[in-house]
Every structure is written in C-alpha cells, then in structure tokens.
Design a protein around this motif. Structure first.
Motif, PDB file in Angstrom:
ATOM      1  N   ALA A 370     -11.822  -7.705   3.320  1.00  0.00           N
ATOM      2  CA  ALA A 370     -11.967  -6.972   4.595  1.00  0.00           C
ATOM      3  C   ALA A 370     -10.619  -6.472   5.109  1.00  0.00           C
ATOM      4  CB  ALA A 370     -12.343  -8.064   5.644  1.00  0.00           C
ATOM      5  N   LEU A 371      -9.594  -7.064   4.248  1.00  0.00           N
ATOM      6  CA  LEU A 371      -8.243  -6.435   4.390  1.00  0.00           C
ATOM      7  C   LEU A 371      -8.039  -5.377   3.664  1.00  0.00           C
ATOM      8  CD1 LEU A 371      -6.061  -9.850   4.807  1.00  0.00           C
ATOM      9  CD2 LEU A 371      -6.834  -8.279   6.625  1.00  0.00           C
ATOM     10  N   SER A 372      -7.073  -4.163   3.984  1.00  0.00           N
ATOM     11  CA  SER A 372      -6.831  -3.267   3.301  1.00  0.00           C
ATOM     12  C   SER A 372      -5.446  -3.318   2.789  1.00  0.00           C
ATOM     13  CB  SER A 372      -7.031  -1.935   4.171  1.00  0.00           C
ATOM     14  OG  SER A 372      -5.920  -1.923   5.003  1.00  0.00           O
ATOM     15  N   GLY A 373      -4.824  -2.481   1.862  1.00  0.00           N
ATOM     16  CA  GLY A 373      -3.487  -2.675   1.375  1.00  0.00           C
ATOM     17  C   GLY A 373      -2.637  -2.528   2.455  1.00  0.00           C
ATOM     18  N   ASP A 374      -2.928  -1.601   3.390  1.00  0.00           N
ATOM     19  CA  ASP A 374      -2.013  -1.453   4.695  1.00  0.00           C
ATOM     20  C   ASP A 374      -1.933  -2.767   5.374  1.00  0.00           C
ATOM     21  OD1 ASP A 374      -1.299   1.128   4.122  1.00  0.00           O
ATOM     22  OD2 ASP A 374      -2.825   2.143   5.448  1.00  0.00           O
ATOM     23  N   ASP A 375      -2.961  -3.438   5.469  1.00  0.00           N
ATOM     24  CA  ASP A 375      -3.170  -4.651   6.368  1.00  0.00           C
ATOM     25  C   ASP A 375      -2.064  -5.561   5.776  1.00  0.00           C
ATOM     26  OD1 ASP A 375      -4.959  -3.711   8.060  1.00  0.00           O
ATOM     27  OD2 ASP A 375      -6.507  -4.488   6.993  1.00  0.00           O
ATOM     28  N   LEU A 376      -2.321  -5.602   4.277  1.00  0.00           N
ATOM     29  CA  LEU A 376      -1.503  -6.467   3.578  1.00  0.00           C
ATOM     30  C   LEU A 376       0.208  -6.196   3.717  1.00  0.00           C
ATOM     31  CD1 LEU A 376      -3.092  -6.948   0.125  1.00  0.00           C
ATOM     32  CD2 LEU A 376      -3.299  -8.475   2.263  1.00  0.00           C
ATOM     33  N   ILE A 377       0.625  -4.883   3.747  1.00  0.00           N
ATOM     34  CA  ILE A 377       1.822  -4.713   3.912  1.00  0.00           C
ATOM     35  C   ILE A 377       2.357  -4.942   5.494  1.00  0.00           C
ATOM     36  CG2 ILE A 377       3.529  -2.777   4.331  1.00  0.00           C
ATOM     37  CD1 ILE A 377       1.743  -1.223   2.009  1.00  0.00           C
ATOM     38  N   LYS A 378       1.502  -4.881   6.406  1.00  0.00           N
ATOM     39  CA  LYS A 378       1.858  -5.301   7.835  1.00  0.00           C
ATOM     40  C   LYS A 378       1.863  -6.968   7.819  1.00  0.00           C
ATOM     41  CE  LYS A 378      -0.532  -1.688  10.210  1.00  0.00           C
ATOM     42  NZ  LYS A 378      -1.715  -1.159  10.334  1.00  0.00           N
ATOM     43  N   LEU A 379       1.162  -7.567   6.698  1.00  0.00           N
ATOM     44  CA  LEU A 379       1.483  -9.033   6.996  1.00  0.00           C
ATOM     45  C   LEU A 379       2.640  -9.551   6.088  1.00  0.00           C
ATOM     46  CD1 LEU A 379      -2.431  -9.990   6.524  1.00  0.00           C
ATOM     47  CD2 LEU A 379      -1.039 -10.465   8.303  1.00  0.00           C
ATOM     48  N   GLY A 380       3.443  -8.544   5.451  1.00  0.00           N
ATOM     49  CA  GLY A 380       4.592  -9.019   4.768  1.00  0.00           C
ATOM     50  C   GLY A 380       4.576  -8.928   3.151  1.00  0.00           C
ATOM     51  N   VAL A 381       3.285  -8.622   2.688  1.00  0.00           N
ATOM     52  CA  VAL A 381       3.177  -8.628   1.232  1.00  0.00           C
ATOM     53  C   VAL A 381       3.950  -7.439   0.529  1.00  0.00           C
ATOM     54  CG1 VAL A 381       1.486  -8.360  -0.849  1.00  0.00           C
ATOM     55  CG2 VAL A 381       0.828  -9.624   1.412  1.00  0.00           C
ATOM     56  N   PRO A 382       4.874  -7.670  -0.433  1.00  0.00           N
ATOM     57  CA  PRO A 382       5.776  -6.620  -0.663  1.00  0.00           C
ATOM     58  C   PRO A 382       5.067  -5.215  -1.249  1.00  0.00           C
ATOM     59  CG  PRO A 382       6.086  -8.352  -2.098  1.00  0.00           C
ATOM     60  CD  PRO A 382       5.300  -8.933  -0.989  1.00  0.00           C
ATOM     61  N   GLN A 383       5.347  -4.061  -1.056  1.00  0.00           N
ATOM     62  CA  GLN A 383       4.619  -2.929  -1.565  1.00  0.00           C
ATOM     63  C   GLN A 383       4.785  -2.897  -3.274  1.00  0.00           C
ATOM     64  OE1 GLN A 383       5.032   0.673  -0.023  1.00  0.00           O
ATOM     65  NE2 GLN A 383       5.502   0.169   1.941  1.00  0.00           N
ATOM     66  N   GLY A 384       3.907  -2.446  -3.896  1.00  0.00           N
ATOM     67  CA  GLY A 384       3.834  -2.402  -5.267  1.00  0.00           C
ATOM     68  C   GLY A 384       2.538  -3.449  -6.056  1.00  0.00           C
ATOM     69  N   PRO A 385       2.954  -3.640  -6.979  1.00  0.00           N
ATOM     70  CA  PRO A 385       1.607  -4.387  -7.868  1.00  0.00           C
ATOM     71  C   PRO A 385       1.286  -5.674  -7.213  1.00  0.00           C
ATOM     72  CG  PRO A 385       3.688  -4.481  -9.228  1.00  0.00           C
ATOM     73  CD  PRO A 385       3.913  -3.648  -8.005  1.00  0.00           C
ATOM     74  N   LYS A 386       1.958  -6.235  -6.285  1.00  0.00           N
ATOM     75  CA  LYS A 386       1.599  -7.273  -5.489  1.00  0.00           C
ATOM     76  C   LYS A 386       0.457  -6.991  -4.698  1.00  0.00           C
ATOM     77  CE  LYS A 386       2.255 -11.468  -5.718  1.00  0.00           C
ATOM     78  NZ  LYS A 386       2.688 -12.225  -7.015  1.00  0.00           N
ATOM     79  N   ILE A 387       0.341  -5.828  -4.130  1.00  0.00           N
ATOM     80  CA  ILE A 387      -0.659  -5.576  -3.273  1.00  0.00           C
ATOM     81  C   ILE A 387      -2.015  -5.746  -4.215  1.00  0.00           C
ATOM     82  CG2 ILE A 387      -1.643  -3.708  -1.910  1.00  0.00           C
ATOM     83  CD1 ILE A 387       0.632  -4.511  -0.520  1.00  0.00           C
TER      84      ILE A 387
END
Ligand code: ATP
Length: 421
Positions: A370-387
């Motif tokens: 349900a979560l998008s890449g943008d959501d993950l960034i907001k949750l503090g996941v670092p941009q890049g391959p981690k997403i």
C-alpha cells in the motif's frame, strides 16, 4: 487456355456476400466497364463462395491500372486507401471491410526461393502464377459477364474432389512456401493433397532452405492463426516438413492436447498465435530455442517470449516442490511475459508447478504494497536502492500473509528502520 463451359455464380454471390460488399463489387464492375478494364474477384473468395464458407475480405484483380480504379472506388465509399505503386496494388478499408485491388500480373521465377520477376499480364497469366487449382479461379465482375467463373485449371472439379493440387511440376521449386500452404489449406478445408502433388512436395522439401526465414515465419504465422493449427503441424510432421523448421520440433499428441487445452483456457477468445508458438517451441532445449529464433528471425518481442518460456521451464523442478511460500513463487516468476507463463502452466509436466504458475497469474502478480516510494521517504527510508528493497520486502510480507493493511506496513517499516531487511 481451354474455354470451359460458362458457369455463372451471380446467384451464389447474391446469397452469400454481405449486401454492402455485393453492392461494392457491382459498382466496381460498372466503373471498370466504363474505363474499358476487365475486373475479377480472385483467389480465396472464389474458393470460399463455391464452398459456401464465410467471406470476410475481397481480392480484386484488374487487367490494367488497378490503382486508378481503386482511387475512384475509395472516393465513392469514403474508404481509407493505401497504395503500393511499385506493386500496382491498393487496399481499401471502410468500416469492417477490406478490399485489395491488384493489377493482373505475370510472374517468372529466376531462382528458387527468390521473389519472382513481375510484369503486367492478363487474368489468365495471373491465375497461372497461383499456388493451387482451388485458389486459381476468378469471377468476372464487368456487367455483361457479371458472375462468370473463369476456371482454366479445373479448380471447381478439385473443390468437388476435395483435392489440393499444384498447377505445374515446378511449383514447389519456384516457391517452397507453397509446401506449407498446401498443408495449411488441406487441413483447414478437410481436403487431401493429391498423390502427384504429395510426390512433388516430398521431392522438393529441400527447397524450403532456399526461402528466407522471414517468409517461412510468415507462413508459420498463418498456420498459427488457423482454428486448429495442431492438425497442420501434425501433418507437416508426417510429411517431413516440420523438421525443416527445426529437427527437434514434434507435431505429436502432446502438442495436439496442449493446443486444445490452450483453446479451452482462452475461451471465449481464441489463443493468441504467440501462445501456440511458445507451446510449439516448449520442448526445445535453450540452445535449440536460440536456433529457432535465429532461423525464423523472430522480432525482439516474440524472441523474448520464446526465451522467457524456456527460462521458466528451467525452473519447473523448483516450482514442483509442494507448499512453496507465495513470496518464493513470486520471486521465481515475476518479470516474465504473461504468454510465456501461460505456456508453462499448460505445458509443465508437474501439476504442482502448473498450480504455482496459475496462483502467480491469478493472484500473486496483482499484490502490491500500500505504501509508495514517497511514503517510505517520509518514513525516513534513505533515497536510493533501499527504497526498492523495502518495497520488495513489503510485497513479500503481504504475499505471505504477514500483514494486510497500510498501518501494518508503516509499523513494519518503522521496525525495519532500526534493522532493515
Ligand atoms: P485465406 O485468406 O483464406 O487464407 P487466401 O486465398 O485469400 O486465403 P492469401 O494468402 O491472402 O490467401 O493469398 C491470396 C491468393 O494469392 C491465394 O488464393 C493464392 O491464389 C495466391 N497466393 C498467395 N500466396 C501464394 C504463393 N506463395 N504462390 C502462389 N500463389 C499464392
């Protein structure tokens, strides 16, 4: 040319042609008459009229300039016209209708397998260059002779005898694609290639190697567009024609059963010819698959489909293990073309593997976090391959039923925050 007794098909045309097409050919006949040109229906449509089979498209031959007449008819019918001046042909499209206009031509074959040298000719030249007697008839469309059958090669008699017969002994040498065409018409119509033609076909089978891969591919595509291609492939196998495509191809019971299953599976539609192609190539090794791709000069997409089919087949052993986690099934199968997956669901020897592929096709491939890449960034996941990694891990968790709401995903990402997957 022997002048056979006149036989008029005007009544059959009246009964069997859709009213708009009948109107079209009458008008075309009148227009040609005014231009002092002779106009004919030719080829498959004449055959199918005599057989009372469904008629979809028309082929019209003009003695003289076909393009000018085609332009006039395009204006009258507000049809879209495509002109090939080099070949003296034009195609008209309006609504669901398609009509080809061709200038009558004479052909000479200078070299087996090469395309013939072409020059304008009469209807009788045009019929003499055709593949089989049942395809070498014409119907005149000019008003004084409207409906008259022109049958210099006794095609009507062969239709009655249900016979496929070439017009002369060098026919397959001139153009070996006719070998495939003979088998295709025989099986489609439920006819028989007569003995003399069968002998020529067997004598000239080696000439298939004189034909370009592109032209062979085109004939194979026509085969795979037929209602029951397995019958053609089976007969081609028996005649030694199929092995010319690739020595390891088999037109056997397995193929027949699998094609029939493909039809059942695709109802109410027909299977796409690519699915049949994938099944035909299914039992080849990876190396043989590459040989077939090269020989037929398959387009990038079609080649990829056949390669995908082969690559999935390599994983059938793993996919046969009972009780695989859905995320593992997903891991094995994602990224392949749907047709290649379907071919494997149909062709796999293991029922468990087939079930896993169906599970992927029907359910697993539609599962997304349900979560998008943008959501993950907001949750503090670092941009890049981690997403991408986190999204994949979320999907796997969803697939295996470890979570099923957005809130739970957020919670999981937060936990991973300290200890990412
Ligand atoms: P259908 O469309 O029902 O398969 P068709 O007869 O209209 O049949 P096409 O492939 O469109 O098939 O060809 C039109 C006609 O052109 C054929 O009826 C045949 O007379 C002629 N023809 C096509 N290919 C060849 C060939 N390789 N050699 C000689 N004649 C051919």
């Amino acid at each position: 040319m022997n002048a056979p007794k006149t036989f008029n098909l005007a009544e059959e045309m009246q009964e069997q042609l859709p009213a708009d097409l009948l109107d079209f050919i009458k008008q075309a006949g009148e227009a040609a008459q005014k231009r002092q040109q002779r106009l004919y229906l030719v080829g498959g449509v004449v055959r199918d009229l005599l057989l009372e089979r469904k008629i979809v498209d028309l082929d019209i031959v003009v003695e003289g300039d076909a393009i000018r007449l085609a332009r006039e008819m395009a204006r009258r019918y507000k049809a879209k016209i495509t002109v090939h001046s080099r070949f003296g042909t034009a195609n008209l499209l309006w609504g669901k209708r398609s009509v080809d206009f061709t200038t009558a031509r004479a052909e000479t074959y200078e070299k087996p397998g090469a395309l013939p040298a072409v020059k304008p000719g009469t209807i009788s030249d045009d019929l003499a260059r055709r593949d089989f007697s049942v395809n070498a008839m014409a119907i005149e469309l000019n008003p004084p002779h409207f409906g008259e059958l022109i049958d210099p090669h006794t095609g009507r008699r062969d239709l009655k005898k249900q016979a496929i017969r070439v017009l002369h002994d060098n026919s397959f040498i001139d153009d070996a694609t006719r070998i495939w065409r003979a088998v295709r018409y025989e099986q489609r119509l439920g006819f028989r290639i007569i003995l003399a033609t069968t002998r020529l076909l067997k004598r000239d089978i080696d000439y298939l190697s004189t034909v370009s891969g592109d032209r062979i591919r085109h004939e194979l595509e026509l085969v795979l567009e037929e209602e029951e291609p397995e019958n053609i492939l089976k007969r081609a196998g028996k005649l030694g024609v199929l092995k010319e495509l690739h020595p390891s191809l088999k037109g056997d019971d397995w193929l027949a059963e699998t094609f029939a299953l493909a039809r059942e599976r695709c109802l109410p539609d027909e299977p796409h010819p690519h699915l049949y192609l994938a099944l035909l190539a299914y039992r080849l090794t990876a190396t043989e698959t590459e040989q077939l791709i090269r020989y037929l000069r398959l387009t990038k997409t079609t080649a990829q489909l056949v390669r995908d089919t082969s690559a999935i087949k390599e994983k059938i052993r793993e996919l046969s293990a009972p009780g695989l986690a859905p995320s593992t099934v997903y891991e094995y199968l994602h990224g392949y073309s749907l047709t290649a997956l379907t071919a494997n669901a149909l062709g796999a020897a293991s029922a468990t593997a087939a079930e896993h592929i169906d599970l992927y096709l029907n359910v697993l491939r539609h599962v997304n976090p349900a979560l998008s890449g943008d959501d993950l960034i907001k949750l503090g996941v670092p941009q890049g391959p981690k997403i991408k990694e986190v999204l994949q891990a979320l999907r796997a968790a969803r697939l295996d039923g470890l979570l099923d709401s957005k809130e739970e995903e957020v919670e999981m990402v937060r936990e991973w925050g300290k200890n990412p997957p």
